[in-house]
Enzyme design. Structure first.
Site, PDB file in Angstrom:
ATOM      1  N   GLY A 177     -25.195  49.419 -11.183  1.00  0.00           N
ATOM      2  CA  GLY A 177     -25.142  50.656 -10.299  1.00  0.00           C
ATOM      3  C   GLY A 177     -26.024  50.078  -8.965  1.00  0.00           C
ATOM      4  O   GLY A 177     -26.976  51.189  -8.596  1.00  0.00           O
TER       5      GLY A 177
ATOM      6  N   ARG B  77     -25.880  51.808  -4.356  1.00  0.00           N
ATOM      7  CA  ARG B  77     -26.368  53.023  -3.673  1.00  0.00           C
ATOM      8  C   ARG B  77     -27.507  53.639  -4.522  1.00  0.00           C
ATOM      9  O   ARG B  77     -27.720  53.256  -5.478  1.00  0.00           O
ATOM     10  CB  ARG B  77     -25.280  54.007  -3.423  1.00  0.00           C
TER      11      ARG B  77
ATOM     12  N   ASN C   1     -29.374  50.815 -14.563  1.00  0.00           N
ATOM     13  CA  ASN C   1     -29.632  51.921 -13.926  1.00  0.00           C
ATOM     14  C   ASN C   1     -28.606  52.707 -13.800  1.00  0.00           C
ATOM     15  O   ASN C   1     -28.501  53.903 -13.389  1.00  0.00           O
ATOM     16  CB  ASN C   1     -29.900  51.256 -12.427  1.00  0.00           C
TER      17      ASN C   1
ATOM     18  N   SER D 130     -34.708  59.605 -17.582  1.00  0.00           N
ATOM     19  CA  SER D 130     -34.849  60.736 -16.540  1.00  0.00           C
ATOM     20  C   SER D 130     -35.992  61.665 -17.052  1.00  0.00           C
ATOM     21  O   SER D 130     -36.102  61.673 -18.365  1.00  0.00           O
ATOM     22  CB  SER D 130     -33.723  61.405 -16.382  1.00  0.00           C
TER      23      SER D 130
ATOM     24  N   TYR E 248     -26.404  65.124 -20.269  1.00  0.00           N
ATOM     25  CA  TYR E 248     -27.400  64.248 -19.403  1.00  0.00           C
ATOM     26  C   TYR E 248     -28.510  64.042 -20.196  1.00  0.00           C
ATOM     27  O   TYR E 248     -29.116  63.078 -20.381  1.00  0.00           O
ATOM     28  CB  TYR E 248     -27.153  64.704 -18.216  1.00  0.00           C
TER      29      TYR E 248
END
Ligand code: NDP
Length: 249
Positions: A14, A17, A92, A144, A157
């Site tokens: 990834g 961006r 990522n 995260s 998530y």
């Protein structure tokens, strides 16, 4: 302290961006040779590779959906053939499909686990034999803050990102004697497409809860990745590094 990655071949999933893009650029600036993958947005990927090459760095874009284990294996072979064996892996790539648990569909659950957790498994599985053969390697998983403390509307998530922390610690133990370190980074709220969809009023409320009163930038995450990839971080493994403006301590 001067970090020099000495032409080490890095793979960033990834990387076209957001956080991945900043990681690609910072790894190149630190002397790495960087392969990065994208799933569907080819244009920014090609432009990034061209921009880096024009400035004298080495980076190359590869298309691969990390949920496709056969394509991932092929991509790792392609990188090996074109750039050399991978020595640094930055997992990522990630997605979110938010809904309160009552409204969350099985598809939303499955997609987030498939990309964030099983996708990370697929890429790590394909790259690890090289690391073991070389007796050296760095794995950095982008988890995260949501995997550390949960978040309303993000059960899928949060489960995937907490899963990454568990995977990081288990792999760190398995690989500690083989010259391979495995660490995670847990960003807080970072300015990217992923957070751009949050309504303005909600964004302001979130910022008010962050001790630094602002979102982080991708350039504030990338140096943490580069440090964990460096020779200097050789005695750090199984660690979860927070980059969150003080939001979760
Ligand atoms: P973006 O949404 O900006 O970018 C996501 C990246 O992941 C894109 O490069 C995308 O490729 C790639 N990707 C998504 N699905 C796949 C797939 N199946 N196979 C290969 N590549 C895929 O995200 P961010 O930069 O914000 O996030 C990067 C990572 O950081 C994610 O893991 C995210 O969960 C995590 N993170 C982000 C935070 C934030 O506040 N932004 C906070 C904490 C963690 P393409 O463009 O081709 O679709």
């Amino acid at each position: 302290m001067n970090i020099d990655l000495k032409n080490k071949v890095c793979l960033v999933t990834g990387g076209n961006r957001g956080i991945g893009r900043a990681v690609v650029k910072t790894l190149v600036d630190s002397g790495g040779v960087v392969a990065f993958d994208f799933r569907e947005r080819e244009k920014p990927a090609r432009e990034l590779a061209e921009e880096i090459t024009a400035a004298g760095g080495r980076a190359q874009a590869f298309q691969a959906d990390i949920t496709d284990e056969f394509r991932v294996k092929r991509m790792v072979e392609e990188i090996h053939d074109e750039l050399g064996p991978i020595e640094v892996l930055v997992n990522n790539a990630g997605v979110n499909r938010d809904h309160s648990f009552a409204k969350m569909t099985k598809e939303e659950w499955d997609e987030v686990i498939a990309v964030n957790l099983t996708g990370t498994f697929n890429v790590t599985k394909a790259v690890l034999p090289n690391f073991i053969e070389a007796g050296w390697g760095r794995i950095i998983n982008i988890s995260s803050i949501v995997g550390q403390r949960g978040n309303f509307g993000q059960a899928n998530y949060a489960a995937s990102k907490a899963g990454l922390i568990g995977m990081t610690k288990a792999l760190a133990l398995e690989l500690a004697g083989k010259g391979i370190t495995v660490n995670a980074i847990a960003p807080g709220f970072i300015d990217t497409d992923m957070t751009a969809g949050i309504p303005e009023a909600v964004t302001e409320k979130i910022k008010a809860t962050i001790p630094m009163r602002r979102y982080g930038s991708t350039d504030e995450v990338a140096p943490a990745v580069v440090f964990l990839a460096s020779e200097q971080a050789s005695y750090i493994t199984g660690h979860v590094m927070s980059v969150n403006g003080g939001l979760y301590l």
